[in-house]
Write a protein that holds these residues in place. Structure first.
Motif, PDB file in Angstrom:
ATOM      1  N   LEU A 152      24.828  46.879  37.056  1.00  0.00           N
ATOM      2  CA  LEU A 152      25.319  48.059  38.145  1.00  0.00           C
ATOM      3  C   LEU A 152      26.572  47.896  38.528  1.00  0.00           C
ATOM      4  O   LEU A 152      27.369  48.758  38.642  1.00  0.00           O
ATOM      5  CB  LEU A 152      24.424  48.047  39.178  1.00  0.00           C
ATOM      6  CG  LEU A 152      22.942  48.320  38.785  1.00  0.00           C
ATOM      7  CD1 LEU A 152      21.936  48.364  39.906  1.00  0.00           C
ATOM      8  CD2 LEU A 152      22.920  49.723  38.327  1.00  0.00           C
ATOM      9  N   THR A 153      26.902  46.596  38.874  1.00  0.00           N
ATOM     10  CA  THR A 153      28.412  46.366  39.370  1.00  0.00           C
ATOM     11  C   THR A 153      29.689  46.679  38.353  1.00  0.00           C
ATOM     12  O   THR A 153      30.637  47.323  38.642  1.00  0.00           O
ATOM     13  CB  THR A 153      28.644  44.789  39.616  1.00  0.00           C
ATOM     14  OG1 THR A 153      27.604  44.304  40.833  1.00  0.00           O
ATOM     15  CG2 THR A 153      29.913  44.434  40.201  1.00  0.00           C
ATOM     16  N   GLY A 154      29.132  46.253  37.005  1.00  0.00           N
ATOM     17  CA  GLY A 154      30.321  46.632  35.928  1.00  0.00           C
ATOM     18  C   GLY A 154      30.296  48.374  35.529  1.00  0.00           C
ATOM     19  O   GLY A 154      31.417  48.571  35.327  1.00  0.00           O
ATOM     20  N   GLY A 197      43.268  45.930  37.374  1.00  0.00           N
ATOM     21  CA  GLY A 197      42.327  46.281  37.613  1.00  0.00           C
ATOM     22  C   GLY A 197      40.785  45.839  36.859  1.00  0.00           C
ATOM     23  O   GLY A 197      39.834  45.545  37.252  1.00  0.00           O
ATOM     24  N   ARG A 198      41.369  45.638  35.467  1.00  0.00           N
ATOM     25  CA  ARG A 198      39.995  44.798  34.787  1.00  0.00           C
ATOM     26  C   ARG A 198      39.909  43.603  34.982  1.00  0.00           C
ATOM     27  O   ARG A 198      38.620  42.941  35.183  1.00  0.00           O
ATOM     28  CB  ARG A 198      40.602  44.930  33.106  1.00  0.00           C
ATOM     29  CG  ARG A 198      40.351  46.270  32.608  1.00  0.00           C
ATOM     30  CD  ARG A 198      40.419  46.277  31.072  1.00  0.00           C
ATOM     31  NE  ARG A 198      41.693  45.549  30.732  1.00  0.00           N
ATOM     32  CZ  ARG A 198      42.818  46.233  30.266  1.00  0.00           C
ATOM     33  NH1 ARG A 198      42.814  47.478  30.531  1.00  0.00           N
ATOM     34  NH2 ARG A 198      43.974  45.711  29.849  1.00  0.00           N
ATOM     35  N   ARG A 199      40.928  42.794  35.675  1.00  0.00           N
ATOM     36  CA  ARG A 199      40.773  41.546  36.059  1.00  0.00           C
ATOM     37  C   ARG A 199      39.951  41.496  37.358  1.00  0.00           C
ATOM     38  O   ARG A 199      39.032  40.700  37.510  1.00  0.00           O
ATOM     39  CB  ARG A 199      42.241  40.739  36.174  1.00  0.00           C
ATOM     40  CG  ARG A 199      42.849  40.385  35.023  1.00  0.00           C
ATOM     41  CD  ARG A 199      44.034  39.339  35.099  1.00  0.00           C
ATOM     42  NE  ARG A 199      45.095  39.910  36.115  1.00  0.00           N
ATOM     43  CZ  ARG A 199      46.131  40.714  35.417  1.00  0.00           C
ATOM     44  NH1 ARG A 199      46.073  40.667  34.172  1.00  0.00           N
ATOM     45  NH2 ARG A 199      47.206  41.088  36.358  1.00  0.00           N
ATOM     46  N   ARG A 200      40.225  42.356  38.210  1.00  0.00           N
ATOM     47  CA  ARG A 200      39.643  42.537  39.473  1.00  0.00           C
ATOM     48  C   ARG A 200      38.068  42.803  39.107  1.00  0.00           C
ATOM     49  O   ARG A 200      37.141  42.252  39.726  1.00  0.00           O
ATOM     50  CB  ARG A 200      40.088  43.601  40.355  1.00  0.00           C
ATOM     51  CG  ARG A 200      41.227  43.103  41.124  1.00  0.00           C
ATOM     52  CD  ARG A 200      41.805  44.035  42.374  1.00  0.00           C
ATOM     53  NE  ARG A 200      42.090  45.527  41.572  1.00  0.00           N
ATOM     54  CZ  ARG A 200      43.217  45.821  41.418  1.00  0.00           C
ATOM     55  NH1 ARG A 200      44.318  45.028  41.506  1.00  0.00           N
ATOM     56  NH2 ARG A 200      43.307  47.169  41.026  1.00  0.00           N
ATOM     57  N   SER A 201      37.614  43.517  38.190  1.00  0.00           N
ATOM     58  CA  SER A 201      36.234  43.989  37.992  1.00  0.00           C
ATOM     59  C   SER A 201      35.819  42.992  37.314  1.00  0.00           C
ATOM     60  O   SER A 201      34.589  42.372  37.446  1.00  0.00           O
ATOM     61  CB  SER A 201      36.265  45.330  36.729  1.00  0.00           C
ATOM     62  OG  SER A 201      36.753  46.282  37.449  1.00  0.00           O
ATOM     63  N   LEU A 202      36.496  42.037  36.405  1.00  0.00           N
ATOM     64  CA  LEU A 202      35.901  40.852  35.993  1.00  0.00           C
ATOM     65  C   LEU A 202      35.473  39.896  36.974  1.00  0.00           C
ATOM     66  O   LEU A 202      34.487  39.184  36.938  1.00  0.00           O
ATOM     67  CB  LEU A 202      36.807  40.364  34.847  1.00  0.00           C
ATOM     68  CG  LEU A 202      36.169  39.179  34.044  1.00  0.00           C
ATOM     69  CD1 LEU A 202      35.070  39.378  33.054  1.00  0.00           C
ATOM     70  CD2 LEU A 202      37.299  38.556  32.928  1.00  0.00           C
ATOM     71  N   LEU A 203      36.542  39.701  37.811  1.00  0.00           N
ATOM     72  CA  LEU A 203      36.208  38.652  38.649  1.00  0.00           C
ATOM     73  C   LEU A 203      35.189  39.290  39.925  1.00  0.00           C
ATOM     74  O   LEU A 203      34.332  38.204  40.145  1.00  0.00           O
ATOM     75  CB  LEU A 203      37.611  38.725  39.922  1.00  0.00           C
ATOM     76  CG  LEU A 203      37.662  37.867  41.059  1.00  0.00           C
ATOM     77  CD1 LEU A 203      37.376  36.192  40.546  1.00  0.00           C
ATOM     78  CD2 LEU A 203      38.740  37.695  41.685  1.00  0.00           C
ATOM     79  N   VAL A 204      35.056  40.396  40.055  1.00  0.00           N
ATOM     80  CA  VAL A 204      33.869  40.876  40.747  1.00  0.00           C
ATOM     81  C   VAL A 204      32.517  40.628  40.065  1.00  0.00           C
ATOM     82  O   VAL A 204      31.557  40.067  40.647  1.00  0.00           O
ATOM     83  CB  VAL A 204      34.098  42.130  41.020  1.00  0.00           C
ATOM     84  CG1 VAL A 204      32.754  42.852  41.836  1.00  0.00           C
ATOM     85  CG2 VAL A 204      35.056  42.558  42.403  1.00  0.00           C
ATOM     86  N   LEU A 205      32.510  40.910  38.844  1.00  0.00           N
ATOM     87  CA  LEU A 205      31.399  40.728  37.947  1.00  0.00           C
ATOM     88  C   LEU A 205      31.030  39.251  37.966  1.00  0.00           C
ATOM     89  O   LEU A 205      29.683  38.946  37.947  1.00  0.00           O
ATOM     90  CB  LEU A 205      31.729  41.381  36.463  1.00  0.00           C
ATOM     91  CG  LEU A 205      30.453  41.276  35.493  1.00  0.00           C
ATOM     92  CD1 LEU A 205      29.373  41.972  36.027  1.00  0.00           C
ATOM     93  CD2 LEU A 205      30.879  41.605  34.310  1.00  0.00           C
ATOM     94  N   THR A 206      32.198  38.371  37.666  1.00  0.00           N
ATOM     95  CA  THR A 206      31.747  37.005  37.528  1.00  0.00           C
ATOM     96  C   THR A 206      31.230  36.461  39.080  1.00  0.00           C
ATOM     97  O   THR A 206      30.343  35.444  38.836  1.00  0.00           O
ATOM     98  CB  THR A 206      32.925  36.179  37.415  1.00  0.00           C
ATOM     99  OG1 THR A 206      33.606  36.472  36.055  1.00  0.00           O
ATOM    100  CG2 THR A 206      32.926  34.608  36.935  1.00  0.00           C
ATOM    101  N   LEU A 207      31.842  36.843  40.006  1.00  0.00           N
ATOM    102  CA  LEU A 207      31.370  36.382  41.350  1.00  0.00           C
ATOM    103  C   LEU A 207      29.788  37.125  41.426  1.00  0.00           C
ATOM    104  O   LEU A 207      28.990  36.106  42.048  1.00  0.00           O
ATOM    105  CB  LEU A 207      32.276  36.977  42.445  1.00  0.00           C
ATOM    106  CG  LEU A 207      31.951  36.799  44.008  1.00  0.00           C
ATOM    107  CD1 LEU A 207      31.831  35.087  44.153  1.00  0.00           C
ATOM    108  CD2 LEU A 207      32.754  37.341  44.866  1.00  0.00           C
TER     109      LEU A 207
END
Length: 620
Positions: free
Chosen positions: A340-342, A21-31
């Motif tokens: 906001l995304t994070g 989940g953290r990796r997905r959140s980091l991936l979305v935030l990076t994107l």
């Protein structure tokens, strides 16, 4: 009973379960961050290119306006010279007095940059005594021809001359030694057309400092006899020559259209190496981006080149650096979106909608700005076109109509029957009224933008001069009293127009059968002076006093008097340019008291323009 085997508690998600989940959140935030920065870069590049494209279009538009203005001015000068040459050729016996009358209307205000106008005639060495006697017999008593030795024995002498800058007369000078002038005169005779010379320095400027010397041109028009009463009808008589200072001509021709937006350099391509003749240097600093424009301008028998460079004021608001603003705004938006995304991944759709709305609004604002800029450019082009029509297409033909009508009144009136003479007088009067209307329209249009040549102006001397002119026709019928008036800083030409309009109105709007009476007085008003022009005329109704200074407005009761309704509007614009006010009150005893105020000291915010440099003399 066994110890811990009976526990039913299930363990929660451990670090291994939360990591995806953290990796997905980091991936979305990076994107989100990557897309935000990428979009910001695209927006900044697009805005930067859009600014460059608008600047290039603006420079091209300004270059076209400047080139058209210079070409129109040269055409106007050429047309004026052709008309004068035709008038000279129409004389059956050209004498000094007739030449003076023909060129009396030529001055530096109508032909900025012109230094003088002259009649030039050819003569061989053995013909010099006869030519000298010939022109002395025509009223030029003091003429002495001063030949310069030439291999061919041919000379070109100035026999009649009118200086436009108050300099010495050039009568008797041999201009054969001036190669550019000689070439232009010969070419105009061959082609029977107006010809402009290559550039040269006036001999008068030899004693001036190098920084004050200007390159000049000579306009030449051939003169042929056209009078049926002349013994030499159809034969070549000589030339009518007009000299122009390049720097003065260019600055006066394009100062209004170029303003501080562009710098302009005029090149003479007729020389072996293109030579920079004159330059318009605005107060704003010049730029190298967009690249300067190089355009050819056709002039009589030659071609000039104009190099136009942009300044920081070419496009208002161009120094706002919208690309940098886009970077700042885009970075801020990206940071907010990332935060906001994070924190609230579930609200990303709403955040994206808000970003889309903001982007759409920004795009609409940019489109509206471009539309407004396009409208402004269109209005500017229309104004330039209108000025060109009035200056060239109306004034030049009207000058020909007036000139030839006046010639017919003087030369042929005695041979016409009364009906035809009445038609001729109506034609001449209508042309004069149209000239007044055109002059008033141009005065009103230029009163707001014309450069102020500020000096200390003696209002008493100006008022006395105007009063003398107004009393000249019938001094016993008009009484104009000028009280002591102060000196004020201002433009002498414009302030003279103010006094002339007010005094002229006071004389004109006097009831029939009454003697016009005008009194000009002054009184202090704080750090300014108030000038009163009182009359015994028909007066202005109280309810119309606030409106009489607007364009085309005329007070009740003035319908029977000639006028365009622009005189007081011109007065208001000129006084307002000088930092003053205008108004009208009742005059005790009848009539009106028109007044205006002028500061006693130059305003700190008013740029004082330098007086025009001296004008060159014709034939040099």
């Amino acid at each position: 009973m066994g110890g811990g085997t009976g526990s039913s508690t299930s363990p929660g998600p451990g670090p291994g379960a939360r990591a995806p989940g953290r990796r997905r959140s980091l991936l979305v935030l990076t994107l989100v961050v990557a897309l935000g920065l990428f979009g910001t870069a695209l927006a900044a590049v697009a805005l930067h290119r859009a600014d460059e494209d608008r600047a290039a279009r603006a420079l091209s538009q300004q270059t076209m306006i400047v080139a058209q203005t210079v070409a129109a001015e040269i055409r106007r000068y050429s047309t004026s010279l052709s008309d004068l040459a035709a008038a000279v050729g129409a004389q059956s016996r050209l004498e000094s007095a007739e030449f003076t009358a023909i060129v009396a209307a030529v001055d530096r205000q109508r032909l900025p940059g012109a230094s003088g106008v002259a009649v030039v005639v050819p003569a061989r060495t053995e013909q010099i005594p006869a030519v000298q006697r010939f022109w002395r017999d025509r009223g030029d008593d003091g003429l002495t021809l001063r030949p310069v030795p030439t291999p061919s024995g041919e000379h070109l002498f100035v026999v009649l001359h009118r200086s436009l800058d108050g300099g010495d007369s050039l009568r008797g000078r041999d201009v054969t030694v001036i190669a550019p002038a000689t070439e232009a005169l010969r070419l105009s005779q061959q082609t029977r057309q107006v010809t402009i010379s290559t550039t040269y320095r006036l001999m008068k400027d030899a004693g001036l400092p190098t920084a004050q010397q200007q390159l000049s041109f000579l306009l030449a028009a051939p003169v042929y006899s056209t009078s049926p009463a002349a013994s030499d009808i159809g034969e070549f008589r000589g030339w009518l020559a007009l000299t122009l200072r390049g720097e003065d001509f260019l600055s006066q021709a394009i100062s209004v259209v170029a303003r501080d937006a562009v710098g302009v350099t005029l090149f003479d391509t007729g020389a072996r190496t293109p030579l920079p003749v004159a330059s318009w240097r605005p107060r704003a600093p010049l730029r190298d981006d967009p690249a300067p424009r190089d355009v050819a301008v056709p002039v009589p028998q030659r071609t000039w080149r104009l190099v136009v460079r942009p300044t920081d004021r070419l496009m208002p608001g161009a120094d706002m650096h919208l690309d940098l603003a886009a970077w700042v705004i885009g970075t801020v938006l990206t940071t907010l979106l990332a935060g906001l995304t994070g924190t609230v991944l579930t609200s990303r759709n709403r955040a994206l909608r808000r970003v889309d709305e903001a982007t759409t609004a920004l795009r609409h604002d940019i489109e509206r700005r471009e539309a407004v800029e396009q409208q402004l450019r269109q209005r500017e082009a229309e104004l330039v076109g209108f000025a060109g029509i009035v200056a060239h297409d109306l004034r030049s033909p009207l000058a020909r109509i007036t000139g030839f009508a006046d010639f017919l009144r003087e030369e042929a009136a005695a041979r016409l029957d009364p009906v035809h003479r009445d038609f001729l007088e109506r034609l001449y009067g209508g042309a004069q009224r149209m000239q007044v209307l055109i002059d008033d329209l141009l005065d009103y249009a230029t009163a707001e933008n014309r450069t102020l040549n500020t000096t200390m102006v003696d209002l008493k001397a100006l008022a006395d001069e105007v009063a003398h002119e107004r009393q000249g026709a019938q001094p016993g019928d008009t009484l104009i009293v000028v009280d002591p008036l102060p000196s004020v800083p201002g433009d002498a030409t414009l302030l003279r127009q103010v006094l002339d309009n007010l005094i002229g109105n006071a004389v004109k709007y006097t009831a029939e059968g009454h003697q016009p009476y005008v009194r000009i007085s002054s009184r202090p008003e704080g750090d300014a002076v108030r000038i009163d022009v009182a009359d015994r005329g028909i007066g202005v109704p109280e309810e119309q006093r606030d409106a009489v200074f607007t364009a085309f407005a005329r007070a009740a009761g003035s319908e029977a008097y000639p006028g365009t309704g622009l005189g007081l509007a011109i007065v208001h614009r000129i006084v307002e340019r000088h930092g003053g006010r205008t108004g009208v009150d009742d005059n005790p005893g009848g009539g009106s008291r028109f007044w205006f105020t002028l500061p006693l000291a130059a305003r700190p915010t008013e740029a004082t323009a330098a007086a025009p440099a001296g004008w060159a003399m014709a034939g040099q």
